[in-house]
Design a protein around this motif. Sequence first.
Motif, short mmCIF file in Angstrom:
data_model
loop_
_atom_site.label_atom_id
_atom_site.label_comp_id
_atom_site.label_asym_id
_atom_site.label_seq_id
_atom_site.Cartn_x
_atom_site.Cartn_y
_atom_site.Cartn_z
N SER A 197 35.03 6.63 76.83
CA SER A 197 34.83 7.28 75.53
C SER A 197 35.78 8.45 75.40
N SER A 198 36.32 8.64 74.20
CA SER A 198 37.21 9.78 73.96
C SER A 198 36.44 11.09 73.84
N ALA B 3 35.16 -6.53 82.47
CA ALA B 3 34.75 -5.12 82.55
C ALA B 3 33.60 -4.92 81.57
N SER B 4 32.73 -4.00 81.90
CA SER B 4 31.63 -3.69 80.99
C SER B 4 31.29 -2.21 81.10
N ALA B 5 30.68 -1.70 80.03
CA ALA B 5 30.23 -0.31 80.01
C ALA B 5 29.11 -0.19 79.00
N THR B 6 28.25 0.78 79.24
CA THR B 6 27.17 1.08 78.32
C THR B 6 27.28 2.56 77.93
N PHE B 7 27.15 2.81 76.64
CA PHE B 7 27.23 4.16 76.11
C PHE B 7 25.97 4.46 75.33
N ALA C 152 34.04 8.97 67.96
CA ALA C 152 34.64 8.80 69.29
C ALA C 152 35.26 7.41 69.34
N THR C 153 36.26 7.27 70.19
CA THR C 153 36.92 5.99 70.37
C THR C 153 36.64 5.47 71.77
N ILE C 154 36.23 4.21 71.86
CA ILE C 154 36.05 3.56 73.15
C ILE C 154 37.33 2.79 73.42
N VAL D 204 33.89 4.54 66.93
CA VAL D 204 32.45 4.60 66.69
C VAL D 204 32.15 5.91 65.95
N GLU D 205 31.52 5.77 64.78
CA GLU D 205 31.09 6.95 64.04
C GLU D 205 29.57 7.05 64.20
#
Length: 144
Positions: free
Chosen positions: A83-84, A102-106, A114-116, A141-142
Motif C-alpha cells: 500500500s502507498s 502473490a497475495s495480500a490482505t489490507f 491509497a494505491t496498491i 483505492v478510495e
Amino acid sequence: MGTKWSAVPWGLALALVTGVPATAAPAAAPGLALDRARPAQHITLTNSDNDGSVTASSGDGIEVRLTGYRENGLTWTWSTPTSSDSAVLRLTAGRTAPNGDASATFRAEHDGTATITAERRCRPDTGRICPMVITPWKVTVEVK
C-alpha cells in the motif's frame, strides 16, 4: 378513606398516557436517519483489475490475489502487494508462492486514497534467459 391504586405495568401506563404503543421502536427525528452500522465488506482484486479503482469504507477488507504463470522454462512471479499509504490501507497479511502467485490482505483504516502495487518479474530455469521486462500492477483505492 385512603386512595386506592391499581398496579399497572409501566410500559402500559406510558402507552395510556402518551398514546404510543409500548412496543413501538424509537423513531428518528425528522430529517435524521437512525444510525445503523454497515457490516464490513470484502473486496477481492485479481490480475484483471490492473489500472482500476475501487471505493471502500473504513473497516472493509481488501484481498489481492495475483496469479503468476510459467511458460517456455520461465516463471513469471509477482511481488507481495503493498500500500502507498498504510494510514489509509493497512497491510494485515502478505505472501508469495513458489509458483509465482502473490497475495495480500489490507484493511481500510481511514478516509483517503491509497494505491496498491505489485510487480511481475521473470525467474528463469537453469540455462534460460529472461527478457528484461518488469510488469507493474496497481489499483487505486478510495476510502470514504
